[in-house]
Enzyme design. Structure first.
Site, PDB file in Angstrom:
ATOM      1  N   HIS A 296       0.798  -1.217   0.000  1.00 21.47           N
ATOM      2  CA  HIS A 296       0.000   0.000   0.000  1.00 21.47           C
ATOM      3  C   HIS A 296       0.834   1.271   0.000  1.00 21.47           C
ATOM      4  CE1 HIS A 296       1.164  -0.525   4.146  1.00 21.47           C
ATOM      5  NE2 HIS A 296       0.672   0.643   4.481  1.00 21.47           N
ATOM      6  N   CYS A 297       2.164   1.168   0.010  1.00 23.51           N
ATOM      7  CA  CYS A 297       3.001   2.373   0.130  1.00 23.51           C
ATOM      8  C   CYS A 297       4.000   2.550  -1.010  1.00 23.51           C
ATOM      9  CB  CYS A 297       3.751   2.353   1.463  1.00 23.51           C
ATOM     10  SG  CYS A 297       2.720   2.706   2.898  1.00 23.51           S
ATOM     11  N   ILE A 298       4.955   1.650  -1.139  1.00 21.21           N
ATOM     12  CA  ILE A 298       6.098   1.875  -2.020  1.00 21.21           C
ATOM     13  C   ILE A 298       5.704   2.028  -3.489  1.00 21.21           C
ATOM     14  CG2 ILE A 298       8.339   1.006  -2.765  1.00 21.21           C
ATOM     15  CD1 ILE A 298       8.617  -0.379  -0.091  1.00 21.21           C
TER      16      ILE A 298
ATOM     17  N   ASP B 175       3.044   5.755  -3.111  1.00 23.71           N
ATOM     18  CA  ASP B 175       3.423   7.057  -2.554  1.00 23.71           C
ATOM     19  C   ASP B 175       4.335   7.860  -3.484  1.00 23.71           C
ATOM     20  OD1 ASP B 175       1.972   6.039  -0.511  1.00 23.71           O
ATOM     21  OD2 ASP B 175       3.593   5.988   0.953  1.00 23.71           O
TER      22      ASP B 175
END
Length: 426
Positions: free
Chosen positions: A277-279, A282
């Site tokens: 959900h991030c790398i 974002d």
């Protein structure tokens, strides 16, 4: 003054008019662990989520995320310190409201703030006076000030004259046995001093360390930097891996050797790509934000391309291990979750890997002990006959020795099988 007394003093500063109730919008990988951490710190917590099935599951005592055990959730429910609901109106009782909803990408791979806007609009009519509203959802700098605050202020009750706002981006690493909500330092940036006092008081009540920054934009930008740092370093090592493999050099031995330097180097490992959900997400909030400001984050965009290209490279490496006489090779992908120890398949690079293999005529199946179903399909057992296997994610419980004993060719993208004969490292 004892610890309990210190906690009471800190919490009292959050709001002078409302009881110490925390409402959390979103009860997933971020919101539910935050809820349990707040319960442990003495807060009463209301978890709000749009999905009725998830709310019912949570209230039955069954945790939907790996980081929270059923027993921990059941204890919070039993003592009345936590409940889940689909009703936004319940936030009227809260002195602190945190927004912990997903901020994914849309079809154009640009920021999709649909859930965030919906959460802000959902709480707005029920925000009580003296309430602190915190955005934990990752987004580009200016999201709190330019999107969330205008929505809340436009729809809040007339009597709610004083509403405070802060940004404290989540720092959740699912499946991490060391770092959690309590011991991971939390960045806090608010729109004014009164908001900052309340926000720091809240996070100091549940976290060991709350780091004050001057504005919400600093906090929002820092979160993007943290994961962009990881994206570009993963891209570097993925590209370096391809260079080493072309010359017959074991990249993992190279990384181990470089890691002996006590300063100026941080080891990253190659893999199928980036997921979660991030790398993968974002940094694209960063590149989009740059374009809105008339700039271009070329380095970050290149890193994103390299990581996406890694799936094609892995597919070609795996198929090169198959006898050339096989026209439609059968490929078994081992591990479809984006990281080991969890069943989380969000943005998993294995999806692109599977598609690349199919485009080259392969028949593809998958096995993952922690994923019961993926894109409508169930996993196969390890006795599925295949021409080559790709170890994409090394999950606990995988009995890979039986594959090795059968002489199945394995392309190991995790460097966890280096001691076995007949295994090719990425």
């Amino acid at each position: 003054m004892g610890c309990n007394a210190c906690l009471e003093v800190r919490i009292a500063f959050v709001s002078t008019e409302e009881s110490q109730v925390l409402a959390i919008i979103g009860q997933g990988y971020v919101g539910l662990p935050l809820a349990m951490a707040a319960v442990d710190a003495g807060w009463s917590v209301i978890g709000v989520d749009n999905f009725e099935a998830k709310v019912a599951q949570i209230n039955s005592g069954s945790s939907p995320v790996e980081d929270i055990s059923d027993s921990q959730l059941q204890a919070a429910l039993a003592k009345g310190a936590y409940k889940a609901t689909t009703e936004f109106s319940s936030v009227v009782h809260a002195s602190v409201i945190t927004i912990c909803v997903p901020t994914p990408l849309d079809d154009k791979r640009e920021p999709d703030l649909t859930f965030l806007r919906s959460a802000a609009a959902g709480i707005a009519p029920f925000v009580s006076n003296e309430t602190l509203v915190v955005s934990e959802s990752t987004s580009y700098p200016g999201t709190l000030r330019d999107i969330i605050i205008p929505i809340v202020n436009a729809q809040k009750p007339h009597k709610s004259q004083n509403v405070y706002f802060a940004s404290a981006p989540e720092r959740v690493n699912p499946g991490d046995p060391v770092w959690n909500q309590k011991n991971t330092p939390r960045l806090v940036g608010s729109i004014d001093n009164k908001s900052q006092v309340r926000a720091l008081a809240f996070y100091e009540s549940i976290c060991d360390t709350a780091v004050s920054v001057s504005t919400p934009e600093v906090a929002e930008a820092a979160k993007l930097l943290e994961n962009t740092f990881r994206l570009v370093n993963i891209a570097l090592i993925n590209e370096f891996t391809q260079l080493c493999a072309a010359s017959g050099i074991n990249v993992h031995e190279v990384i181990d050797a470089a890691s002996s330097k006590p300063y100026g180097f941080m080891p990253f490992r190659p893999g199928v790509g980036v997921g979660g959900h991030c790398i993968p997400i974002d940094p694209l909030y960063l590149t989009w934000w740059a374009r809105q400001n008339g700039r271009k984050a070329e380095f970050v965009e290149s890193a994103d391309l390299i990581n996406h290209g890694m799936t094609k490279y892995v597919a070609e490496r795996a198929l090169s291990l198959v006898d050339s006489s096989v026209t439609n090779p059968k490929v078994l992908i081992l591990g479809v979750a984006y990281k080991p120890g969890v069943g989380d398949v969000r943005e998993t690079p294995v999806k692109e890997l599977r598609d690349c293999l199919k485009m080259q005529g392969a028949e593809v199946a998958w096995h993952d002990p922690l994923v019961p179903i993926w894109e409508g399909l169930k996993p196969v057992e390890l006795d599925w006959k295949c021409d080559v296997a790709i170890l994409a994610t090394k999950q606990p419980g995988m009995q890979l020795e039986q594959l090795i004993a059968r002489g199945v060719q394995i392309l190991d993208c995790t460097d966890s099988l280096r001691r076995f004969q007949g295994v090719t490292s990425l």
